[in-house]
Motif scaffolding. Structure first.
Motif, short mmCIF file in Angstrom:
data_model
loop_
_atom_site.label_atom_id
_atom_site.label_comp_id
_atom_site.label_asym_id
_atom_site.label_seq_id
_atom_site.Cartn_x
_atom_site.Cartn_y
_atom_site.Cartn_z
N PHE A 57 66.82 76.10 -13.11
CA PHE A 57 66.44 76.18 -13.76
C PHE A 57 67.57 77.32 -14.34
N THR A 58 68.17 77.51 -12.87
CA THR A 58 69.32 77.93 -13.14
C THR A 58 70.49 77.64 -14.20
N LEU A 59 70.72 76.35 -13.75
CA LEU A 59 71.50 76.12 -14.14
C LEU A 59 71.69 75.44 -15.70
N LEU A 60 70.16 75.31 -16.32
CA LEU A 60 69.94 74.91 -17.66
C LEU A 60 70.15 76.46 -18.16
N TYR A 61 70.02 77.40 -17.91
CA TYR A 61 69.65 78.78 -18.45
C TYR A 61 71.04 78.60 -18.41
N ILE A 62 72.62 78.88 -17.80
CA ILE A 62 73.76 78.74 -18.85
C ILE A 62 74.17 77.97 -18.55
N ALA A 63 73.92 76.66 -18.17
CA ALA A 63 74.07 75.03 -19.81
C ALA A 63 74.80 75.67 -20.70
N GLY A 64 73.80 76.00 -21.77
CA GLY A 64 74.31 76.22 -22.94
C GLY A 64 75.35 77.54 -22.95
N PHE A 65 75.62 78.20 -21.94
CA PHE A 65 76.44 78.93 -22.53
C PHE A 65 78.11 77.58 -22.94
N GLY A 98 54.00 79.12 -1.82
CA GLY A 98 54.03 79.87 -0.57
C GLY A 98 54.48 81.02 0.47
N TYR A 99 55.94 81.35 -0.78
CA TYR A 99 56.74 82.58 0.07
C TYR A 99 55.96 83.55 0.34
N SER A 100 56.66 84.83 0.83
CA SER A 100 55.76 85.93 1.52
C SER A 100 56.31 86.99 -0.07
N TYR A 101 55.94 88.04 0.17
CA TYR A 101 56.23 89.23 -0.40
C TYR A 101 58.15 89.67 -0.37
N THR A 102 58.40 89.26 0.93
CA THR A 102 59.15 89.56 1.06
C THR A 102 60.95 88.49 0.68
N TRP A 103 60.36 87.49 1.05
CA TRP A 103 60.80 86.07 -0.10
C TRP A 103 61.81 86.12 -1.20
N LEU A 104 59.87 86.40 -1.87
CA LEU A 104 60.18 86.64 -3.37
C LEU A 104 60.97 88.31 -3.80
N ILE A 105 61.09 88.90 -3.03
CA ILE A 105 61.55 90.19 -3.99
C ILE A 105 63.21 90.11 -2.95
N PHE A 106 63.14 89.74 -2.18
CA PHE A 106 64.56 89.76 -1.87
C PHE A 106 65.69 88.22 -1.85
N ILE A 107 65.06 87.39 -1.82
CA ILE A 107 65.49 86.61 -2.00
C ILE A 107 65.84 85.49 -3.41
N SER A 108 64.68 85.21 -3.69
CA SER A 108 64.50 84.98 -5.43
C SER A 108 65.95 85.45 -6.31
N PRO A 109 65.48 86.81 -6.32
CA PRO A 109 67.26 87.27 -7.17
C PRO A 109 68.18 87.08 -6.88
N LEU A 110 68.71 86.34 -6.06
CA LEU A 110 69.95 85.54 -5.36
C LEU A 110 70.32 84.53 -6.86
N TYR A 111 69.63 84.07 -7.42
CA TYR A 111 69.38 83.53 -8.42
C TYR A 111 69.93 83.41 -9.59
N PHE A 112 69.37 85.33 -9.77
CA PHE A 112 69.32 85.69 -11.14
C PHE A 112 71.33 86.07 -10.46
N GLY A 113 71.45 86.62 -8.99
CA GLY A 113 72.89 86.74 -9.00
C GLY A 113 73.89 86.62 -9.86
N LEU A 114 73.37 85.55 -9.08
CA LEU A 114 74.47 83.33 -8.84
C LEU A 114 74.86 82.91 -10.42
N ALA A 115 73.62 84.30 -11.49
CA ALA A 115 73.55 82.97 -13.11
C ALA A 115 74.60 84.22 -13.59
N HIS A 116 75.67 85.14 -12.70
CA HIS A 116 76.61 86.11 -13.80
C HIS A 116 77.54 85.64 -13.35
N LEU A 117 78.33 84.81 -12.21
CA LEU A 117 78.51 84.27 -12.08
C LEU A 117 80.08 84.23 -13.00
#
Length: 294
Positions: free
Chosen positions: A15-23, A164-183
């Motif tokens: 998803f991250t790669l697809l989002y920024i690929a068009g750029f 099956g990931y926990s709330y902790t993972w969903l809140i604190f780890i999943s946004p790292l994809y969002f951060g990587l997409a801005h690099l």
């Protein structure tokens, strides 16, 4: 059926790669071969078209994955998982109010500068209508919040939750994809500054700051999405944060004493109030992801 963690993470990376690929697939260049700035109208238009196409592909992939993992998959279920179902107005606005509380300090600065709605230096036509109607405003305050929250909040949390990931993972780890997409902005800075050593240093500092800031916001937006099960609340908060920008405190020491005291107090009160109101103002009774009885 639970999705394997490997498939879930590979899907999110795609998803991250697809989002920024068009750029970069639709990059525009000048006649002299140099790349146009990301602020150029032609670049903005081409990237908006590319991201729209990417979002369509990503939504299709999410639908396929959910159809595979859920016994009964309907279009209504699909919309509910994505957070696209209708929501009560107050439940929609609660997280926005919470976000404004966090920005109490910057809002106080705008108050002293007479730049809030209703004050002498605020003009609806100039500060709202012209900005929103401009290509730059549409990208920053409408298109980017909507597409980024759709992909990096709704679509990714849907997949990771099904794994099956926990709330902790969903809140604190999943946004790292969002951060990587801005690099990729750092890569653009490096090229626009001439690919020198100084350009590399500037790009690294810029990328580190942006990764940290976007990941921090991602934690907050992921929490809101899980608590409200609403894409629209995340979009509103994202748009507001884009409008406010990162708080600028450089000018505060040069202000009158009574201004400084009030501004610093507002920053502190805003943060403390935000922590106190975090759960109450994100509590809804119709959340699919996080049961919150009132």
């Amino acid at each position: 059926m639970i999705i394997s963690s490997g498939i879930a993470n590979i899907t999110c990376i795609s998803f991250t790669l697809l989002y920024i690929a068009g750029f970069y697939l639709f990059e525009e260049t000048r006649s002299n071969g140099l790349k146009l700035s990301r602020q150029h109208p032609t670049v903005i238009k081409s990237r908006m078209k590319a991201v729209t196409l990417s979002c369509c592909v990503i939504l299709f992939l999410v639908y396929i994955v959910l159809s595979y993992s859920l016994d009964q998959m309907t279009f209504s279920t699909f919309l509910t998982r994505l957070g696209c179902q209708p929501i009560f107005l107050w439940n929609l606005l609660q997280p926005l109010v919470l976000t404004m509380v966090l920005f109490l300090g910057p809002l106080t600065i705008l108050y002293f500068d007479q730049q809030l709605p209703g004050q002498v230096d605020f003009y609806w036509k100039r500060d709202v209508m012209q900005v929103i109607s401009s290509l730059y405003g549409q990208r920053n305050y409408v298109f980017a919040p909507l597409t980024e929250e759709l992909v990096f909040r709704s679509c990714m949390i849907v997949i990771l939750y099904q794994a099956g990931y926990s709330y902790t993972w969903l809140i604190f780890i999943s946004p790292l994809y969002f951060g990587l997409a801005h690099l990729h902005h750092g890569w653009e800075v490096y090229h626009q500054m001439g690919r020198t050593k100084q350009a590399l240093q500037t790009a690294l500092v810029s990328s580190f700051f942006q990764f940290g800031f976007t990941s921090l916001f991602g934690w907050y937006a992921s929490f809101i999405f899980l608590r409200t099960s609403s894409l629209w609340t995340c979009v509103l908060c994202h748009s507001f944060c884009n409008m406010m920008g990162f708080p600028d405190i450089n000018d505060i020491p040069h202000r009158p004493d009574h201004h400084r005291y009030v501004i610093w107090s507002s920053f502190l009160i805003g943060i403390l109030s935000f922590v106190y109101l975090l759960y109450p103002l994100t509590c809804t009774t119709n959340s699919f992801y996080w049961s919150c009885p009132i």
